[in-house]
Write a protein that holds these residues in place. Structure first.
Motif, PDB file in Angstrom:
ATOM      1  N   VAL A  33     -10.419 -17.832 -20.802  1.00  0.00           N
ATOM      2  CA  VAL A  33      -9.121 -17.288 -20.371  1.00  0.00           C
ATOM      3  C   VAL A  33      -8.878 -17.631 -18.906  1.00  0.00           C
ATOM      4  O   VAL A  33      -7.774 -18.040 -18.525  1.00  0.00           O
ATOM      5  CB  VAL A  33      -9.061 -15.763 -20.609  1.00  0.00           C
ATOM      6  N   GLU A  34      -9.914 -17.483 -18.076  1.00  0.00           N
ATOM      7  CA  GLU A  34      -9.776 -17.824 -16.660  1.00  0.00           C
ATOM      8  C   GLU A  34      -9.440 -19.299 -16.487  1.00  0.00           C
ATOM      9  O   GLU A  34      -8.598 -19.667 -15.674  1.00  0.00           O
ATOM     10  CB  GLU A  34     -11.061 -17.488 -15.901  1.00  0.00           C
ATOM     11  N   HIS A  35     -10.088 -20.146 -17.268  1.00  0.00           N
ATOM     12  CA  HIS A  35      -9.852 -21.583 -17.219  1.00  0.00           C
ATOM     13  C   HIS A  35      -8.406 -21.897 -17.620  1.00  0.00           C
ATOM     14  O   HIS A  35      -7.728 -22.715 -16.973  1.00  0.00           O
ATOM     15  CB  HIS A  35     -10.849 -22.301 -18.133  1.00  0.00           C
ATOM     16  N   GLU A  36      -7.916 -21.253 -18.681  1.00  0.00           N
ATOM     17  CA  GLU A  36      -6.549 -21.470 -19.128  1.00  0.00           C
ATOM     18  C   GLU A  36      -5.545 -21.016 -18.073  1.00  0.00           C
ATOM     19  O   GLU A  36      -4.553 -21.712 -17.824  1.00  0.00           O
ATOM     20  CB  GLU A  36      -6.292 -20.715 -20.433  1.00  0.00           C
ATOM     21  N   LEU A  37      -5.795 -19.861 -17.469  1.00  0.00           N
ATOM     22  CA  LEU A  37      -4.893 -19.367 -16.424  1.00  0.00           C
ATOM     23  C   LEU A  37      -4.844 -20.314 -15.240  1.00  0.00           C
ATOM     24  O   LEU A  37      -3.789 -20.579 -14.680  1.00  0.00           O
ATOM     25  CB  LEU A  37      -5.311 -17.968 -15.983  1.00  0.00           C
TER      26      LEU A  37
ATOM     27  N   ALA B  23      -1.959 -24.347 -12.105  1.00  0.00           N
ATOM     28  CA  ALA B  23      -1.941 -25.698 -11.555  1.00  0.00           C
ATOM     29  C   ALA B  23      -0.733 -26.477 -12.068  1.00  0.00           C
ATOM     30  O   ALA B  23      -0.094 -27.231 -11.312  1.00  0.00           O
ATOM     31  CB  ALA B  23      -3.225 -26.426 -11.903  1.00  0.00           C
ATOM     32  N   ARG B  24      -0.375 -26.299 -13.342  1.00  0.00           N
ATOM     33  CA  ARG B  24       0.789 -26.998 -13.909  1.00  0.00           C
ATOM     34  C   ARG B  24       2.085 -26.497 -13.282  1.00  0.00           C
ATOM     35  O   ARG B  24       2.999 -27.274 -13.042  1.00  0.00           O
ATOM     36  CB  ARG B  24       0.834 -26.809 -15.420  1.00  0.00           C
ATOM     37  N   LYS B  25       2.173 -25.207 -13.067  1.00  0.00           N
ATOM     38  CA  LYS B  25       3.392 -24.629 -12.478  1.00  0.00           C
ATOM     39  C   LYS B  25       3.544 -25.049 -11.013  1.00  0.00           C
ATOM     40  O   LYS B  25       4.647 -25.205 -10.530  1.00  0.00           O
ATOM     41  CB  LYS B  25       3.378 -23.115 -12.591  1.00  0.00           C
ATOM     42  N   GLY B  26       2.408 -25.217 -10.330  1.00  0.00           N
ATOM     43  CA  GLY B  26       2.445 -25.627  -8.925  1.00  0.00           C
ATOM     44  C   GLY B  26       2.805 -27.087  -8.746  1.00  0.00           C
ATOM     45  O   GLY B  26       3.280 -27.510  -7.703  1.00  0.00           O
TER      46      GLY B  26
END
Length: 191
Positions: free
Chosen positions: A178-182, A187-190
């Motif tokens: 879950v941490e990895h997915e978040l 990173a994608r949103k940034g």
């Protein structure tokens, strides 16, 4: 309605898990009991040879359904991870289609053998072997439904990126996943 469907699906998988536990208990008690009887009383129960084998068949077939639902089957993801997102989607769709075809063959093969299976009785318990091998009807149907639902979700764009890799990294806990997915989403949103 959606919540009712989710509850029904959760109840179905819970029922499968309960049946799997019962199969394991039957296997454990009957095999252990038979070993103890043979060891200490030089006798055994004939049914203890047959019922654990039947329970193992059910455990295996139902475990395949639960494993597919949880995405817990073994696989190699080295090539898929190297592909761009569209490549992952194509590979995932192909794998779902292949599993759907295999589920169809399971159903078709069981249907072709139905009369033979139903007409045979087990040697000791004298029950129709349809009670043993008929579990493949359940397995083939459930796997087909899961694959069809996954293909529909893929076509509607409802499959999340993390679902496209069916292999969980070894040793990675659910929290780490879950941490990895978040972190990936941030990173994608940034970007």
């Amino acid at each position: 309605m959606n919540q009712l469907l989710k509850s029904a699906i959760a109840a179905f998988y819970r029922l499968l898990e309960v049946i799997m536990v019962l199969c394991m208990v039957v296997m454990l008690i009957m095999v252990f009991g038979n070993v103890m009887l043979r060891l200490f009383l030089n006798s055994g129960i004939d049914l203890s040879e047959e019922m654990p084998r039947f329970a193992f068949i059910w455990l295996t077939f139902l475990g395949a359904i639960v494993g597919l639902h949880r995405r817990a089957h073994l696989g190699v993801d080295m090539v898929v991870r190297a592909l761009p997102l569209i490549g992952r989607k194509v590979c995932w769709g192909i794998s779902q289609a292949i599993m759907l075809i295999c589920a169809g063959y399971i159903l078709y093969g069981t249907w072709l053998q139905h009369e033979i299976i139903a007409g045979n009785a087990s040697p000791v318990a004298q029950i129709s072997t349809l009670w043993v091998y008929g579990v493949s009807y359940v397995t083939g149907t459930a796997i087909a439904i899961i694959c069809i639902a996954n293909l529909v979700r893929l076509l509607l764009g409802m499959v999340e990126e993390h679902e496209l890799i069916d292999v969980n990294e070894e040793g990675m806990s659910e929290i780490q996943e879950v941490e990895h997915e978040l972190a990936e989403q941030i990173a994608r949103k940034g970007s």
